[in-house]
Motif scaffolding. Structure first.
Motif, PDB file in Angstrom:
ATOM      1  N   ALA A  80      17.187 -75.080  55.357  1.00 39.94           N
ATOM      2  CA  ALA A  80      18.366 -75.103  55.101  1.00 39.94           C
ATOM      3  C   ALA A  80      19.268 -74.016  54.203  1.00 39.94           C
ATOM      4  O   ALA A  80      20.311 -73.919  53.713  1.00 39.94           O
ATOM      5  N   THR A  81      18.460 -72.822  54.693  1.00 44.58           N
ATOM      6  CA  THR A  81      18.612 -71.540  54.193  1.00 44.58           C
ATOM      7  C   THR A  81      19.449 -70.920  55.279  1.00 44.58           C
ATOM      8  O   THR A  81      20.338 -69.830  55.141  1.00 44.58           O
ATOM      9  N   GLY A  82      19.194 -71.119  56.532  1.00 46.71           N
ATOM     10  CA  GLY A  82      19.349 -69.928  57.578  1.00 46.71           C
ATOM     11  C   GLY A  82      18.809 -68.837  57.631  1.00 46.71           C
ATOM     12  O   GLY A  82      19.241 -68.097  58.306  1.00 46.71           O
ATOM     13  N   GLU A  83      17.993 -68.519  56.774  1.00 46.50           N
ATOM     14  CA  GLU A  83      17.099 -67.281  56.840  1.00 46.50           C
ATOM     15  C   GLU A  83      16.274 -67.047  57.891  1.00 46.50           C
ATOM     16  O   GLU A  83      16.069 -65.869  58.444  1.00 46.50           O
ATOM     17  N   THR A  84      15.684 -68.132  58.660  1.00 44.53           N
ATOM     18  CA  THR A  84      14.956 -68.031  59.902  1.00 44.53           C
ATOM     19  C   THR A  84      15.533 -68.906  60.844  1.00 44.53           C
ATOM     20  O   THR A  84      16.031 -69.932  60.639  1.00 44.53           O
ATOM     21  N   ASP A  85      15.384 -68.438  62.034  1.00 40.79           N
ATOM     22  CA  ASP A  85      15.824 -69.267  63.148  1.00 40.79           C
ATOM     23  C   ASP A  85      15.051 -70.255  63.541  1.00 40.79           C
ATOM     24  O   ASP A  85      13.804 -70.063  63.253  1.00 40.79           O
ATOM     25  N   PRO A  86      15.627 -71.415  63.843  1.00 42.85           N
ATOM     26  CA  PRO A  86      14.633 -72.804  64.315  1.00 42.85           C
ATOM     27  C   PRO A  86      13.732 -72.602  65.318  1.00 42.85           C
ATOM     28  O   PRO A  86      14.088 -71.840  66.466  1.00 42.85           O
ATOM     29  N   PRO A  87      12.747 -73.185  65.577  1.00 39.47           N
ATOM     30  CA  PRO A  87      11.862 -73.279  66.737  1.00 39.47           C
ATOM     31  C   PRO A  87      12.816 -73.548  68.146  1.00 39.47           C
ATOM     32  O   PRO A  87      13.282 -74.336  67.963  1.00 39.47           O
ATOM     33  N   LYS A  88      12.343 -73.198  69.039  1.00 42.70           N
ATOM     34  CA  LYS A  88      12.897 -73.623  70.468  1.00 42.70           C
ATOM     35  C   LYS A  88      12.290 -75.032  70.665  1.00 42.70           C
ATOM     36  O   LYS A  88      11.420 -75.198  70.241  1.00 42.70           O
ATOM     37  N   ASP A  89      13.090 -75.621  71.529  1.00 40.99           N
ATOM     38  CA  ASP A  89      12.764 -76.957  71.689  1.00 40.99           C
ATOM     39  C   ASP A  89      11.232 -77.371  72.432  1.00 40.99           C
ATOM     40  O   ASP A  89      10.773 -78.314  72.403  1.00 40.99           O
ATOM     41  N   ASP A  90      11.216 -76.086  73.211  1.00 44.22           N
ATOM     42  CA  ASP A  90       9.933 -76.223  74.100  1.00 44.22           C
ATOM     43  C   ASP A  90       8.688 -75.776  73.206  1.00 44.22           C
ATOM     44  O   ASP A  90       7.676 -75.268  73.798  1.00 44.22           O
ATOM     45  N   ALA A  91       8.890 -75.277  71.973  1.00 40.85           N
ATOM     46  CA  ALA A  91       8.175 -74.548  71.318  1.00 40.85           C
ATOM     47  C   ALA A  91       7.724 -75.351  69.765  1.00 40.85           C
ATOM     48  O   ALA A  91       7.164 -74.791  68.984  1.00 40.85           O
ATOM     49  N   LEU A  92       8.059 -76.616  69.832  1.00 42.54           N
ATOM     50  CA  LEU A  92       7.853 -77.424  68.566  1.00 42.54           C
ATOM     51  C   LEU A  92       6.268 -77.274  68.261  1.00 42.54           C
ATOM     52  O   LEU A  92       6.026 -77.335  66.830  1.00 42.54           O
ATOM     53  N   LEU A  93       5.342 -77.357  69.216  1.00 41.78           N
ATOM     54  CA  LEU A  93       3.919 -77.729  69.113  1.00 41.78           C
ATOM     55  C   LEU A  93       3.337 -76.189  69.076  1.00 41.78           C
ATOM     56  O   LEU A  93       2.149 -76.074  68.838  1.00 41.78           O
ATOM     57  N   SER A  94       4.092 -75.137  69.123  1.00 41.84           N
ATOM     58  CA  SER A  94       3.542 -73.760  69.067  1.00 41.84           C
ATOM     59  C   SER A  94       4.099 -72.766  68.129  1.00 41.84           C
ATOM     60  O   SER A  94       3.421 -71.790  67.761  1.00 41.84           O
ATOM     61  N   ASP A  95       5.199 -73.292  67.707  1.00 40.63           N
ATOM     62  CA  ASP A  95       5.926 -72.547  66.681  1.00 40.63           C
ATOM     63  C   ASP A  95       6.230 -73.230  65.255  1.00 40.63           C
ATOM     64  O   ASP A  95       7.369 -73.470  65.051  1.00 40.63           O
ATOM     65  N   PHE A  96       5.148 -73.641  64.666  1.00 37.05           N
ATOM     66  CA  PHE A  96       5.312 -74.512  63.633  1.00 37.05           C
ATOM     67  C   PHE A  96       6.216 -73.808  62.459  1.00 37.05           C
ATOM     68  O   PHE A  96       5.986 -72.502  62.244  1.00 37.05           O
ATOM     69  N   ARG A  97       7.042 -74.521  61.614  1.00 37.38           N
ATOM     70  CA  ARG A  97       7.485 -74.169  60.490  1.00 37.38           C
ATOM     71  C   ARG A  97       7.370 -74.847  59.308  1.00 37.38           C
ATOM     72  O   ARG A  97       6.933 -76.255  59.366  1.00 37.38           O
ATOM     73  N   CYS A  98       7.227 -74.223  58.052  1.00 39.18           N
ATOM     74  CA  CYS A  98       7.012 -75.073  56.659  1.00 39.18           C
ATOM     75  C   CYS A  98       7.799 -74.379  55.683  1.00 39.18           C
ATOM     76  O   CYS A  98       8.134 -73.131  55.804  1.00 39.18           O
ATOM     77  N   PRO A  99       8.136 -75.014  54.689  1.00 43.38           N
ATOM     78  CA  PRO A  99       8.929 -74.387  53.452  1.00 43.38           C
ATOM     79  C   PRO A  99       8.026 -73.341  52.845  1.00 43.38           C
ATOM     80  O   PRO A  99       6.728 -73.502  52.938  1.00 43.38           O
ATOM     81  N   SER A 100       8.600 -72.242  52.233  1.00 42.11           N
ATOM     82  CA  SER A 100       7.713 -71.206  51.395  1.00 42.11           C
ATOM     83  C   SER A 100       7.664 -71.959  50.168  1.00 42.11           C
ATOM     84  O   SER A 100       8.198 -73.085  49.663  1.00 42.11           O
TER      85      SER A 100
END
Length: 603
Positions: free
Chosen positions: A403-423
């Motif tokens: 919700a901060t916009g500091e990092t770009d979201p993962p691509k649709d084809d990279a949901l299972l290879s480019d995981f994101r989590c809150p700091s």
């Protein structure tokens, strides 16, 4: 010499009579009263009162004058009500459906169809029993702790009789002034100069010709069934980021030679962190079962669910033994402790948000982990295979949205290879576990949505709204202005026809065009988000067929956090949480409703 005193009315003469007979009466004189326009909550230049004629009011002469009906109106041409015997524009009878006057000329509506008073729902209405809106008594526990009377602004702008008001004319389009106004031809148009129909032959324009390949209507900003997607498309696949299936294939090809477990997490946040760190913690008794299955040479698949979300959030494959972590063990709990101090490595193969009901339908003998039983539950290979197939047939989703916009979201084809989590230090606005929902409205239905406290959907979206439960976070998207309002809370699940005639323009209608309805209440009043907001578009990048529809828990949490941040509520919540964590006493809880202001971001 003194002028003679007139002895009859025929001898009385005024100074302006000769001028009027010679030059006529000026047509610029406006007999209607002038008022101060503007909102009492406006600031800056907008707070300066502007004098405007009542002829600019869209409600002008839309209701017959009560005093004129009895030949008692003294305003004449300056009256803002209609001086014409029109049964379709009669004012409401003050006695409602209890009226016993024979051949009463006034309109009668039932008490159930009258809009509820927003001020009374907040705890107090200055009009008392004489209020034109319905007063619904509630228990003290159901009243808000902090009254927010600004919610009544839209209701104050409604019709004089507490029914749906006539709004200003729509914005001009390609059909502007192509036909004569029927109200103008009858002698009185309530829209005045703002009317988009021609007031006379001199204003008529040519009808636009449609070129080949072009559509005649643009309904992208009008509320209709088209904006809710088609009935055929609106199935269980209402998330995108991968259709049903897709992603990594399942690693288990022989389910009879594999072991399956389902684990209960405290929060969805913990699952998002697990996808990045590729690890999970369990208790000792569960670690022994997992290690036994792992040492037997079987592939161990673990399904994850979070607290009371009633959804399965994904599946991971165990890649190491569960080992004791002394640094995690809390010895202060004594010898009877059973903390989560056994860690094992895992690889996530799918992240989804599948309802538990779908899993139980696929595997009727599925046992779910609970607080009262155990946080890790094993299952047979047959049950595990059925749940695995259901999970892989569910759409892919992201467990966390920024919700901060500091990092770009993962691509649709990279949901299972480019995981994101809150700091670790990132604060998120607290929402109920489980998905949320975005409802739609336009300039004709928004007042009714807020006045009744009811949001609606067309019938074909009943399945999509099945996940709404009391407590779910709800948002309202204004399709005409492109604004997202929040935060609302669902008071009921989605049911049919709470108000059978709601959102209908036809007073004789017997059904609503949006029969799938829920009751809502405001949990936090925030300035709306513009549809072009880059962070909003990142959060909702996977929405298909417009803004309206269900949200994942990650999207719901991010939207609520974004709205709460821009009005300053997150600051209250952060300070409150920090004070509780530090053990401070007499900590004041953050307010339920805050003034609708927008915090400018720091440079």
């Amino acid at each position: 010499m003194q002028a003679p005193i007139p002895t009859s009315i025929d001898q009385i003469q005024y100074d302006f009579e000769d001028y009027a007979l010679k030059y006529g009466i000026p047509e610029t004189i406006d007999p209607l009263p002038y008022r101060k326009a503007g909102s009492v909550f406006a600031t800056g230049e907008e707070a300066e009162p502007v004098m405007t004629s009542a002829k600019n009011d869209p409600r002008l002469r839309t209701v017959v004058c009560r005093h004129w009906l009895r030949d008692l109106c003294m305003k004449g041409a300056a009256c803002e009500f209609l001086h014409q015997y029109d049964l379709s524009k009669m004012p409401l009878c003050r006695h409602g459906d209890r009226c016993k006057v024979k051949d009463c000329p006034f309109r009668h509506i039932s008490e159930a169809d009258r809009l509820e008073c927003v001020f009374y729902s907040q705890g107090f209405c200055i009009h008392g029993p004489f209020c034109r809106y319905k007063h619904v008594r509630r228990e003290r526990a159901d009243l808000p702790l902090v009254a927010d009377f600004t919610l009544g602004l839209s209701q104050m702008q409604a019709g004089k009789d507490g029914v749906t008001a006539r709004r200003p004319a729509p914005k001009p389009n390609e059909f502007y002034k192509v036909s004569l106004c029927k109200h103008f031809l009858s002698g009185d148009c309530p829209f005045g100069d703002g009317c988009h129909f021609a007031h006379g032959e001199h204003e008529l324009k040519k009808f636009p010709r449609v070129k080949e390949g072009e559509e005649t209507n643009d309904t992208s900003n009008e509320i209709s069934e088209n904006m809710f997607a088609s009935q055929n498309d609106q199935t269980v696949d209402y998330f995108q980021g991968g259709s049903s299936g897709g992603g990594k294939p399942t690693p288990i090809l022989e389910p009879e030679n594999a072991a399956f477990f389902i684990v209960r997490a405290a929060k969805q946040r913990d699952l998002a962190i697990s996808t990045v760190r590729k690890e999970w913690y369990v208790q000792r008794k569960h670690a022994e079962k997992l290690n036994t299955a792992f040492n037997s040479g079987k592939l161990v698949m673990i399904f994850f669910t979070a607290s009371d979300s009633n959804h399965i959030q994904g599946a991971a494959l165990m890649t190491s033994l569960a080992t004791y972590q002394e640094i995690i063990d809390d010895e202060s709990q004594g010898p009877q402790r059973d903390c989560f101090c056994y860690r094992f490595k895992c690889e996530w193969y799918r992240t989804t948000e599948m309802p538990i009901s779908t899993a139980v339908e696929a595997a009727p003998d599925l046992l779910l982990p609970t607080k009262t039983t155990q946080y890790c539950q094993d299952m047979t290979s047959k049950t595990g295979e059925a749940v695995m197939k259901a999970v892989w047939n569910s759409p892919l989703v992201s467990l966390y949205e920024s919700a901060t916009g500091e990092t770009d979201p993962p691509k649709d084809d990279a949901l299972l290879s480019d995981f994101r989590c809150p700091s670790p230090d990132e604060a998120l606005w607290p929402v109920m576990p489980g998905p949320g929902f975005i409802f739609g409205c336009n300039e004709q239905t928004m007042d009714e949505c807020l006045g009744r406290g009811i949001f609606g959907l067309p019938a074909h979206m009943k399945h999509a709204a099945a996940g709404i439960q009391p407590g779910s976070s709800i948002f309202l998207f204004h399709v005409t202005d492109g604004l997202l309002f929040g935060i609302f809370e669902a008071l009921t699940s989605a049911t049919s026809n709470i108000q059978p005639r709601a959102f209908s323009k036809n007073p004789k209608a017997t059904s609503s065009p949006f029969p799938v309805q829920i009751r809502v209440r405001v949990t936090l009043e925030c300035p709306p988000l513009d549809n072009k907001d880059p962070i909003l578009n990142d959060i909702l990048r996977t929405r298909v067929g417009g803004r309206i529809g269900p949200l994942t828990h990650g999207q719901t949490e991010a939207l609520a956090t974004l709205l709460a941040t821009q009005c300053g509520a997150m600051q209250y919540m952060t300070e409150y949480s920090t004070a509780l964590k530090n053990g401070e006493r007499d900590v004041a809880a953050p307010p339920i409703a805050l003034p609708p202001r927008k915090i400018q971001p720091k440079q």
